[in-house]
Design a protein around this motif. Sequence first.
Motif, PDB file in Angstrom:
ATOM      1  N   GLU A 134       0.831  -1.210   0.000  1.00  0.00           N
ATOM      2  CA  GLU A 134       0.000   0.000   0.000  1.00  0.00           C
ATOM      3  C   GLU A 134       0.863   1.258   0.000  1.00  0.00           C
ATOM      4  OE1 GLU A 134      -3.386   2.168   2.781  1.00  0.00           O
ATOM      5  OE2 GLU A 134      -2.780   0.130   3.253  1.00  0.00           O
ATOM      6  N   TYR A 135       1.926   1.256   0.812  1.00  0.00           N
ATOM      7  CA  TYR A 135       2.807   2.423   0.884  1.00  0.00           C
ATOM      8  C   TYR A 135       3.581   2.606  -0.420  1.00  0.00           C
ATOM      9  CZ  TYR A 135       5.847   5.965   2.868  1.00  0.00           C
ATOM     10  OH  TYR A 135       6.512   7.133   3.105  1.00  0.00           O
ATOM     11  N   LYS A 136       4.046   1.509  -1.016  1.00  0.00           N
ATOM     12  CA  LYS A 136       4.747   1.602  -2.302  1.00  0.00           C
ATOM     13  C   LYS A 136       3.815   2.165  -3.373  1.00  0.00           C
ATOM     14  CE  LYS A 136       6.357  -2.701  -2.027  1.00  0.00           C
ATOM     15  NZ  LYS A 136       7.043  -3.954  -2.429  1.00  0.00           N
ATOM     16  N   ASP A 137       2.575   1.701  -3.394  1.00  0.00           N
ATOM     17  CA  ASP A 137       1.607   2.215  -4.364  1.00  0.00           C
ATOM     18  C   ASP A 137       1.364   3.701  -4.157  1.00  0.00           C
ATOM     19  OD1 ASP A 137       1.360  -0.344  -5.435  1.00  0.00           O
ATOM     20  OD2 ASP A 137      -0.515  -0.782  -4.381  1.00  0.00           O
ATOM     21  N   LYS A 138       1.248   4.121  -2.896  1.00  0.00           N
ATOM     22  CA  LYS A 138       1.026   5.536  -2.590  1.00  0.00           C
ATOM     23  C   LYS A 138       2.212   6.372  -3.050  1.00  0.00           C
ATOM     24  CE  LYS A 138       0.066   8.824   1.145  1.00  0.00           C
ATOM     25  NZ  LYS A 138      -0.050   9.867   0.161  1.00  0.00           N
ATOM     26  N   LEU A 139       3.418   5.917  -2.765  1.00  0.00           N
ATOM     27  CA  LEU A 139       4.602   6.645  -3.212  1.00  0.00           C
ATOM     28  C   LEU A 139       4.630   6.760  -4.730  1.00  0.00           C
ATOM     29  CD1 LEU A 139       7.497   5.302  -0.934  1.00  0.00           C
ATOM     30  CD2 LEU A 139       6.657   7.650  -1.069  1.00  0.00           C
TER      31      LEU A 139
END
Length: 67
Positions: free
Chosen positions: A9-14
């Motif tokens: 989720e964090y990688k996608d947000k970045l």
Amino acid sequence: MGKGVMSQEYKDKLAHDLGFGEKVEDGNWSDVTTGEVGSMVREAIKRGEQAMVEKAEKNGNSHQNIQ
């Protein structure tokens, strides 16, 4: 990226925040360039450092190496 280092989720947000999120919306990261991955790593470090600064300020702590 190493297992458990960053959530998906964090990688996608970045990726979205950095302007190439459309490349990974299907879960396939093969079109992401090494430069884009490098940008993600730098941004994650920057955000982590900022979170540490904010936490220290909130707790009334300061450290000479925290800017």
